[in-house]
Scaffold this active site. Structure first.
Site, PDB file in Angstrom:
ATOM      1  N   ILE A 174       0.991  -1.359   0.146  1.00  0.00           N
ATOM      2  CA  ILE A 174      -0.062   0.131  -0.058  1.00  0.00           C
ATOM      3  C   ILE A 174       0.903   1.110  -0.023  1.00  0.00           C
ATOM      4  O   ILE A 174       1.622   1.381   0.912  1.00  0.00           O
ATOM      5  CB  ILE A 174      -0.692  -0.067   1.238  1.00  0.00           C
ATOM      6  CG1 ILE A 174      -1.875  -1.334   1.411  1.00  0.00           C
ATOM      7  CG2 ILE A 174      -1.883   1.185   1.258  1.00  0.00           C
ATOM      8  CD1 ILE A 174      -2.714  -1.322   2.412  1.00  0.00           C
ATOM      9  N   CYS A 176       3.256   2.013  -2.815  1.00  0.00           N
ATOM     10  CA  CYS A 176       4.364   1.458  -3.377  1.00  0.00           C
ATOM     11  C   CYS A 176       5.476   2.407  -3.978  1.00  0.00           C
ATOM     12  O   CYS A 176       6.218   1.688  -4.299  1.00  0.00           O
ATOM     13  CB  CYS A 176       3.972   0.452  -4.497  1.00  0.00           C
ATOM     14  SG  CYS A 176       3.050   1.021  -6.042  1.00  0.00           S
ATOM     15  N   GLY A 179       7.974   1.367  -6.718  1.00  0.00           N
ATOM     16  CA  GLY A 179       7.973  -0.061  -7.080  1.00  0.00           C
ATOM     17  C   GLY A 179       9.201  -0.905  -6.398  1.00  0.00           C
ATOM     18  O   GLY A 179       9.397  -1.957  -6.420  1.00  0.00           O
ATOM     19  N   THR A 197      -0.451   2.691  -5.733  1.00  0.00           N
ATOM     20  CA  THR A 197      -0.132   4.238  -5.748  1.00  0.00           C
ATOM     21  C   THR A 197      -1.090   4.998  -6.215  1.00  0.00           C
ATOM     22  O   THR A 197      -2.003   4.572  -6.996  1.00  0.00           O
ATOM     23  CB  THR A 197       1.099   4.353  -6.520  1.00  0.00           C
ATOM     24  OG1 THR A 197       1.480   5.726  -6.237  1.00  0.00           O
ATOM     25  CG2 THR A 197       0.889   4.179  -7.907  1.00  0.00           C
ATOM     26  N   GLN A 202       4.621   7.797 -10.580  1.00  0.00           N
ATOM     27  CA  GLN A 202       5.145   6.546  -9.964  1.00  0.00           C
ATOM     28  C   GLN A 202       4.595   5.570 -10.618  1.00  0.00           C
ATOM     29  O   GLN A 202       5.348   4.552 -10.725  1.00  0.00           O
ATOM     30  CB  GLN A 202       4.717   6.583  -8.489  1.00  0.00           C
ATOM     31  CG  GLN A 202       5.446   7.622  -7.658  1.00  0.00           C
ATOM     32  CD  GLN A 202       5.236   7.828  -6.009  1.00  0.00           C
ATOM     33  OE1 GLN A 202       4.189   7.094  -5.559  1.00  0.00           O
ATOM     34  NE2 GLN A 202       6.244   7.974  -5.212  1.00  0.00           N
ATOM     35  N   CYS A 359      13.616  18.431   7.958  1.00  0.00           N
ATOM     36  CA  CYS A 359      13.374  16.985   8.350  1.00  0.00           C
ATOM     37  C   CYS A 359      14.359  16.126   8.925  1.00  0.00           C
ATOM     38  O   CYS A 359      14.247  15.525   9.794  1.00  0.00           O
ATOM     39  CB  CYS A 359      12.935  16.351   7.213  1.00  0.00           C
ATOM     40  SG  CYS A 359      11.027  16.789   6.572  1.00  0.00           S
TER      41      CYS A 359
END
Length: 409
Positions: A174, A176, A179, A197, A202, A359
């Site tokens: 869930i 992804c 990939g 996705t 993506q 971050c």
């Protein structure tokens, strides 16, 4: 700087030394010791703009060039500001839970718009920052000497061990991404993976990559929300997606996981989490990077897991790993920065580096960690000790080569 601002900084900056060089070139020094850094204000109004709403305007004024790093690095500056000022400027009080809810009302349509805002940015930007297989999530540094590629491989193997995979298992991924994990699990563990996705970009990259690696018969990628996916699986994994679920959808997520698991199924949730009580995402991050984002606390997840009827079989907290990951992403971005200044402009590049560094400091001196939450429908679904997670990993060097499994080359 105004006298009021000067007095406030004198009061709040207690750890390290911050120098503010105003637009006239005058130096104002606050605090003493390490770390040390200096910023230069480029306009008379820069500090006043920041002071009105620091959580939002610090990043915006950096993007707009109203201030620059004069001494040290952006990382030094943001570390100093975070350790000295964050508690003083952060919102809170009795309205915090409501603010958190209202900032992340993510229905299916909103979730698709939010995913597109960030993940449909052009592929070359992410390829410049990420490892070669495009994992856009926290790596797992079993030792600090690992390359980013090795640490992302180690993360994938750590997750595979927690999923307790067996050849032939059907796996749902869930969120992804491009990939990366789905293809790793298929290639190294002889399983079949369906990846979901909400990003068209993506999806395109994942399908093209799978075809190029000859994995079409083992992986399938769909542009679909988890709430719309009807099938059941032996294993479910979700890495770096739960932060986009939204506070109001936490229960729906775990109900969906339980409904999609077979009777003996195992699930692994890998998500950024907060050490503190639930609170809204930083407004700058929410506006420019992850609209609709929400960082869960343990207190968000545990009740929802219980109500869904799932068994918590393991919880692991990864503390500094994402800081190491973000530092390396930024190092790689800086190596390609001039190229993106030409294609996207200086303001975008200042936004991107501010995002990566703010971050990074959140995982170093702020309240963020990564949670890996292992779940099952039954208590006996996984072994009763953690030995199965580490025996092979600790006895063998990291191998980047796929295992040779019958029928797949």
């Amino acid at each position: 700087m105004s006298l009021q601002s000067f007095a406030l900084f004198q009061k709040l900056v207690r750890r390290g030394e911050l120098t503010v060089i105003d637009h006239k070139g005058e130096r104002h020094i606050f605090g003493t010791g390490e770390p040390r850094a200096a910023i230069r204000l480029n306009t008379p109004s820069a500090f006043g703009v920041m002071a009105r709403n620091p959580e939002l305007k610090l990043g915006e004024t950096y993007m707009d060039g109203l201030w620059d790093v004069a001494e040290g690095t952006l990382h030094d500056v943001l570390t100093l500001l975070r350790i000295n000022l964050e508690a003083a400027i952060a919102g809170g009080g009795r309205w915090r839970p409501l603010r958190a809810l209202l900032s992340s009302l993510n229905g299916i349509a909103a979730s698709r718009r939010n995913a597109s805002h960030h993940y449909d940015l052009d592929e070359p930007l992410f390829r410049a920052c990420l490892d070669k297989t495009m994992h856009y999530s926290c790596a797992y540094f079993r030792d600090r000497g690992m390359t980013l590629e090795e640490a992302q491989h180690a993360k994938s193997e750590h997750i595979a061990a927690k999923l307790h995979l067996r050849p032939g298992h059907r796996v749902l991924d869930i969120g992804c991404g491009w990939g990366s994990l789905a293809m790793h699990l298929a290639e190294h563990h002889d399983v079949r993976v369906t990846g979901l996705t909400l990003s068209a970009e993506q999806l395109r990259v994942a399908r093209e990559t799978a075809a190029g690696r000859g994995l079409d018969n083992q992986v399938e990628f769909l542009l679909q929300d988890y709430r719309e996916h009807p099938e059941t699986y032996d294993r479910i994994v979700s890495v770096g997606m739960f932060e986009h679920v939204g506070k109001q959808n936490v229960q729906r997520f775990f109900d969906s996981v339980r409904g999609a698991l077979t009777d003996k199924g195992v699930a692994l949730l890998h998500t950024i989490g907060s050490k503190n009580p639930p609170e809204p995402v930083n407004p700058w991050i929410r506006r420019y990077i992850f609209p609709g984002g929400y960082i869960p606390s343990l207190s968000d997840i545990a009740p929802a897991v219980e109500r869904a009827g799932l068994v918590t079989t393991d919880i692991e907290v990864l503390r500094r790993h994402y800081a190491f990951t973000l530092k390396e992403w930024n190092r790689r971005f800086q190596g390609a920065r001039n190229r993106f200044v030409e294609s996207k402009g200086e303001r975008f590049c200042r936004m991107w580096e501010f995002y990566l560094v703010i971050c990074q400091t959140a995982f170093e001196v702020g309240d963020l960690v990564v949670l890996q939450w292992q779940l099952a429908r039954h208590n006996e679904a996984v072994p009763i000790t953690r030995d199965y997670l580490y025996d092979d990993a600790l006895s063998e060097p990291v191998s980047m080569q796929p295992r040779r499994v019958a029928g797949h080359h």
